[in-house]
Design an enzyme around this catalytic site. Structure first.
Site, short mmCIF file in Angstrom:
data_model
loop_
_atom_site.label_atom_id
_atom_site.label_comp_id
_atom_site.label_asym_id
_atom_site.label_seq_id
_atom_site.Cartn_x
_atom_site.Cartn_y
_atom_site.Cartn_z
N GLU A 124 84.12 -59.10 -13.37
CA GLU A 124 82.96 -58.84 -12.51
C GLU A 124 82.65 -60.03 -11.60
O GLU A 124 82.20 -59.85 -10.48
CB GLU A 124 81.74 -58.47 -13.36
N HIS A 152 84.51 -59.96 -8.45
CA HIS A 152 83.93 -59.05 -7.45
C HIS A 152 82.83 -59.73 -6.63
O HIS A 152 82.28 -59.12 -5.72
CB HIS A 152 83.38 -57.80 -8.13
#
Length: 209
Positions: A104, A107
């Site tokens: 994550e 990202h």
């Protein structure tokens, strides 16, 4: 706390309400948010995340077409992690949760699951260990007994072929991706990604899941 001296950290943590072991889930999030390796990575890349939260474990990982282990909303507004096992009886192993967080964090820069994204994710995985001042004690990213919450003896981990990770999104979503549960399983999981059939939930705006 160490993170308080810099804006580049997780500014809040939030566990799901309504569970008897909510305090244990909060403890896991606190351990991640104050982890020296993750703090060092966020400082290095100048990343700030508004909130690190617990994701409700809807569906079954590796079975349902849209079922992810994490999501990054609006590139750092919130990162939500699936801490609990599918049966809600325990928590996932620390290595899976930590690798999901690395995914994550990648990202924060790349929305698509392309070569650039995976190169950054692997870099983050290495840096989380290398920049952790405790790494000399034998800690490792994929270690199975990293968290210390009282509820964790019941922790379970999906088999490598069924572990699914999300990504970034802006109030929408992108397909789940497989996440390596261990260094030895990475090659087979990368092959799994290449041939995976990925679902796409409707997105209110661009981003990842």
């Amino acid at each position: 706390r160490e993170a308080a001296s810099t804006p580049y950290h997780f500014h809040a943590v939030r566990a799901l309400p309504g569970f008897r072991d909510q305090a244990s889930a909060r403890d896991i999030l606190d351990q991640l948010a104050t982890d020296p390796g993750f703090i060092a990575v966020m400082r290095k890349h100048k990343w700030a995340v508004g909130a690190l939260t617990e994701m409700y474990p809807d569906g079954k990982v590796g079975v349902d077409p849209v079922c992810v282990l994490g999501v990054n909303i609006n590139k750092g507004q919130e990162i939500s992690l699936r801490l609990r096992t599918d049966d809600l009886r325990g928590f996932r192993k620390a290595g899976v949760v930590r690798q999901t967080l690395c995914h994550e964090l990648a990202h924060m820069v790349h929305s698509e699951h392309d070569a650039n994204f995976y190169a950054l994710m692997r870099q983050i995985e290495r840096e989380v260990v290398a920049l952790d001042w405790r790494q000399g004690t034998g800690r490792r990213l994929g270690g199975e007994a990293y968290f210390t919450a009282a509820a964790l003896p019941r922790a379970q981990e999906s088999s490598p072929s069924s572990v699914s990770i999300g990504g970034p999104r802006k109030l929408g979503g992108e397909p789940p991706e497989a996440a390596p549960a261990s260094q030895g399983a990475r090659g087979s999981l990368d092959k799994l990604l290449e041939g995976a059939s990925l679902g796409q939930p409707p997105a209110a705006s661009d981003g990842c899941c």
